[in-house]
Write a protein that holds these residues in place. Structure first.
Motif, PDB file in Angstrom:
ATOM      1  N   ALA A   5      64.423  63.613  47.819  1.00  0.00           N
ATOM      2  CA  ALA A   5      64.813  62.265  48.248  1.00  0.00           C
ATOM      3  C   ALA A   5      64.569  61.261  47.127  1.00  0.00           C
ATOM      4  N   THR A   6      65.496  60.322  46.966  1.00  0.00           N
ATOM      5  CA  THR A   6      65.313  59.231  46.018  1.00  0.00           C
ATOM      6  C   THR A   6      65.145  57.938  46.806  1.00  0.00           C
ATOM      7  N   VAL A   7      64.172  57.145  46.378  1.00  0.00           N
ATOM      8  CA  VAL A   7      63.819  55.943  47.130  1.00  0.00           C
ATOM      9  C   VAL A   7      63.867  54.718  46.224  1.00  0.00           C
ATOM     10  N   GLN A   8      64.455  53.640  46.725  1.00  0.00           N
ATOM     11  CA  GLN A   8      64.348  52.346  46.046  1.00  0.00           C
ATOM     12  C   GLN A   8      63.103  51.676  46.610  1.00  0.00           C
ATOM     13  N   THR A   9      62.089  51.536  45.768  1.00  0.00           N
ATOM     14  CA  THR A   9      60.796  51.045  46.251  1.00  0.00           C
ATOM     15  C   THR A   9      60.904  49.603  46.753  1.00  0.00           C
ATOM     16  N   GLU A  10      60.294  49.361  47.909  1.00  0.00           N
ATOM     17  CA  GLU A  10      60.242  48.012  48.479  1.00  0.00           C
ATOM     18  C   GLU A  10      58.788  47.670  48.777  1.00  0.00           C
ATOM     19  N   LEU A  11      58.425  46.433  48.506  1.00  0.00           N
ATOM     20  CA  LEU A  11      57.047  45.995  48.740  1.00  0.00           C
ATOM     21  C   LEU A  11      56.887  45.694  50.226  1.00  0.00           C
ATOM     22  N   LYS A  12      56.286  46.642  50.973  1.00  0.00           N
ATOM     23  CA  LYS A  12      56.200  46.483  52.424  1.00  0.00           C
ATOM     24  C   LYS A  12      54.756  46.455  52.942  1.00  0.00           C
ATOM     25  N   SER A  13      53.854  47.094  52.190  1.00  0.00           N
ATOM     26  CA  SER A  13      52.472  47.204  52.640  1.00  0.00           C
ATOM     27  C   SER A  13      51.608  46.152  51.943  1.00  0.00           C
ATOM     28  N   GLU A  14      50.958  45.320  52.756  1.00  0.00           N
ATOM     29  CA  GLU A  14      50.088  44.270  52.209  1.00  0.00           C
ATOM     30  C   GLU A  14      48.966  44.884  51.361  1.00  0.00           C
ATOM     31  N   ASP A  15      48.299  45.910  51.926  1.00  0.00           N
ATOM     32  CA  ASP A  15      47.173  46.547  51.223  1.00  0.00           C
ATOM     33  C   ASP A  15      47.608  47.135  49.888  1.00  0.00           C
ATOM     34  N   ALA A  16      48.735  47.852  49.904  1.00  0.00           N
ATOM     35  CA  ALA A  16      49.190  48.509  48.674  1.00  0.00           C
ATOM     36  C   ALA A  16      49.636  47.479  47.641  1.00  0.00           C
ATOM     37  N   VAL A  18      48.441  44.342  47.288  1.00  0.00           N
ATOM     38  CA  VAL A  18      47.241  43.736  46.698  1.00  0.00           C
ATOM     39  C   VAL A  18      46.580  44.716  45.721  1.00  0.00           C
ATOM     40  N   ALA A  19      46.493  45.979  46.118  1.00  0.00           N
ATOM     41  CA  ALA A  19      45.886  46.992  45.232  1.00  0.00           C
ATOM     42  C   ALA A  19      46.690  47.130  43.938  1.00  0.00           C
ATOM     43  N   ALA A  20      48.010  47.051  44.047  1.00  0.00           N
ATOM     44  CA  ALA A  20      48.868  47.166  42.861  1.00  0.00           C
ATOM     45  C   ALA A  20      48.677  45.968  41.933  1.00  0.00           C
ATOM     46  N   LEU A  21      48.604  44.766  42.516  1.00  0.00           N
ATOM     47  CA  LEU A  21      48.382  43.555  41.707  1.00  0.00           C
ATOM     48  C   LEU A  21      47.044  43.641  40.982  1.00  0.00           C
ATOM     49  N   ALA A 100      59.052  45.245  37.857  1.00  0.00           N
ATOM     50  CA  ALA A 100      59.326  46.684  37.916  1.00  0.00           C
ATOM     51  C   ALA A 100      58.025  47.475  37.776  1.00  0.00           C
ATOM     52  N   LYS A 101      57.150  47.014  36.867  1.00  0.00           N
ATOM     53  CA  LYS A 101      55.836  47.666  36.713  1.00  0.00           C
ATOM     54  C   LYS A 101      55.022  47.526  37.997  1.00  0.00           C
ATOM     55  N   LEU A 102      55.138  46.352  38.627  1.00  0.00           N
ATOM     56  CA  LEU A 102      54.411  46.131  39.882  1.00  0.00           C
ATOM     57  C   LEU A 102      54.905  47.109  40.954  1.00  0.00           C
ATOM     58  N   LYS A 103      56.218  47.307  41.022  1.00  0.00           N
ATOM     59  CA  LYS A 103      56.772  48.249  42.008  1.00  0.00           C
ATOM     60  C   LYS A 103      56.294  49.667  41.725  1.00  0.00           C
ATOM     61  N   GLN A 104      56.213  50.011  40.460  1.00  0.00           N
ATOM     62  CA  GLN A 104      55.744  51.353  40.101  1.00  0.00           C
ATOM     63  C   GLN A 104      54.292  51.530  40.542  1.00  0.00           C
ATOM     64  N   GLN A 105      53.475  50.530  40.252  1.00  0.00           N
ATOM     65  CA  GLN A 105      52.059  50.589  40.624  1.00  0.00           C
ATOM     66  C   GLN A 105      51.914  50.577  42.148  1.00  0.00           C
ATOM     67  N   TYR A 106      52.788  49.817  42.812  1.00  0.00           N
ATOM     68  CA  TYR A 106      52.774  49.754  44.277  1.00  0.00           C
ATOM     69  C   TYR A 106      53.062  51.135  44.878  1.00  0.00           C
ATOM     70  N   ALA A 107      54.094  51.789  44.348  1.00  0.00           N
ATOM     71  CA  ALA A 107      54.453  53.119  44.854  1.00  0.00           C
ATOM     72  C   ALA A 107      53.292  54.092  44.657  1.00  0.00           C
ATOM     73  N   LEU A 108      52.640  54.004  43.520  1.00  0.00           N
ATOM     74  CA  LEU A 108      51.484  54.863  43.255  1.00  0.00           C
ATOM     75  C   LEU A 108      50.382  54.611  44.283  1.00  0.00           C
TER      76      LEU A 108
END
Lengths: 140, 65
Positions: A5-16, A18-21, A100-108
């Motif tokens: 599956a390929t996913v276009q990452t979306e910022l949906k989780s508050e916790d994730a 904040v952790a990514a930031l 884009a880096k934030l989305k990558q870190q968010y997905a992680l």
């Protein structure tokens, strides 16, 4: 492999988010303001209230000397959109590449939180030459 | 079963399910993908449609008995 599956990452989780930031900007750790059930106004570089409001706010003093607050506002569909001033986009590099880096870190962060919650085991984690982060997760 | 997850710098993520046959294994991968965002492609390989090996062995044992 049975499924791919390929996913276009979306910022949906508050916790994730904040952790990514906090992972991207270490001086933001513990300094991000989170308003889960309401929004608060953003302030500009001289401390004047802006018309923009947000649920997650990085105060301007942690962004840069002449910066404005950075905010993330939860949309009707549950995703967060970034509110970043032109100055901070152009002069402080909080631009599309940073997002884009934030989305990558968010997905992680989402993957790492899920593996904890579900008892999965991350057996390997590496950064590839193309900048992608590859994780191998053992399930069950 | 393993999930191979690649978080790309362009904001996309790929989730691959490895090591198990049959549709049951796809569940974990798809659940995780949906938590990450919008699934833009969802491909099932030939392995997805194969009968899991354990089940076949059990069926054979039943037949022999």
């Amino acid at each position: 492999m049975s499924h791919y599956a390929t996913v276009q990452t979306e910022l949906k989780s508050e916790d994730a988010l904040v952790a990514a930031l906090e992972a991207l900007q270490t001086n933001w750790k513990g300094n991000i303001q989170v308003f889960t059930t309401t929004t608060m106004p953003l302030f500009d570089y001289v401390g004047k209230m802006r018309k923009d409001r947000a649920n997650i706010i990085v105060p301007r003093k942690f962004v840069g000397g002449l910066s404005n607050d950075i905010g993330f506002l939860r949309q009707v569909d549950g995703t967060y959109s970034a509110i970043i001033s032109d100055y901070d986009r152009n002069s402080m590099h909080y631009d599309d590449a940073w997002l884009a880096k934030l989305k990558q870190q968010y997905a992680l962060q989402v993957v790492l939180k899920q593996q904890k919650a579900r008892g999965y085991t991350v057996t390997s984690q590496k950064v590839r030459e193309d900048g992608a982060i590859e994780l191998l997760v053992e399930v069950g | 079963m393993k999930l191979r997850i690649v978080v790309n710098p362009d904001g996309t993520t790929t989730v691959k399910v490895e090591g198990v046959q049959g549709p049951g294994c796809a569940k974990h991968g798809l659940e995780l993908a949906q938590m990450l965002g919008t699934v833009t492609s969802d491909l099932k390989t030939a392995e997805y449609y194969q009968t899991p090996a354990k089940q076949t062995a059990a069926q054979k044992a039943k037949e022999v008995a």
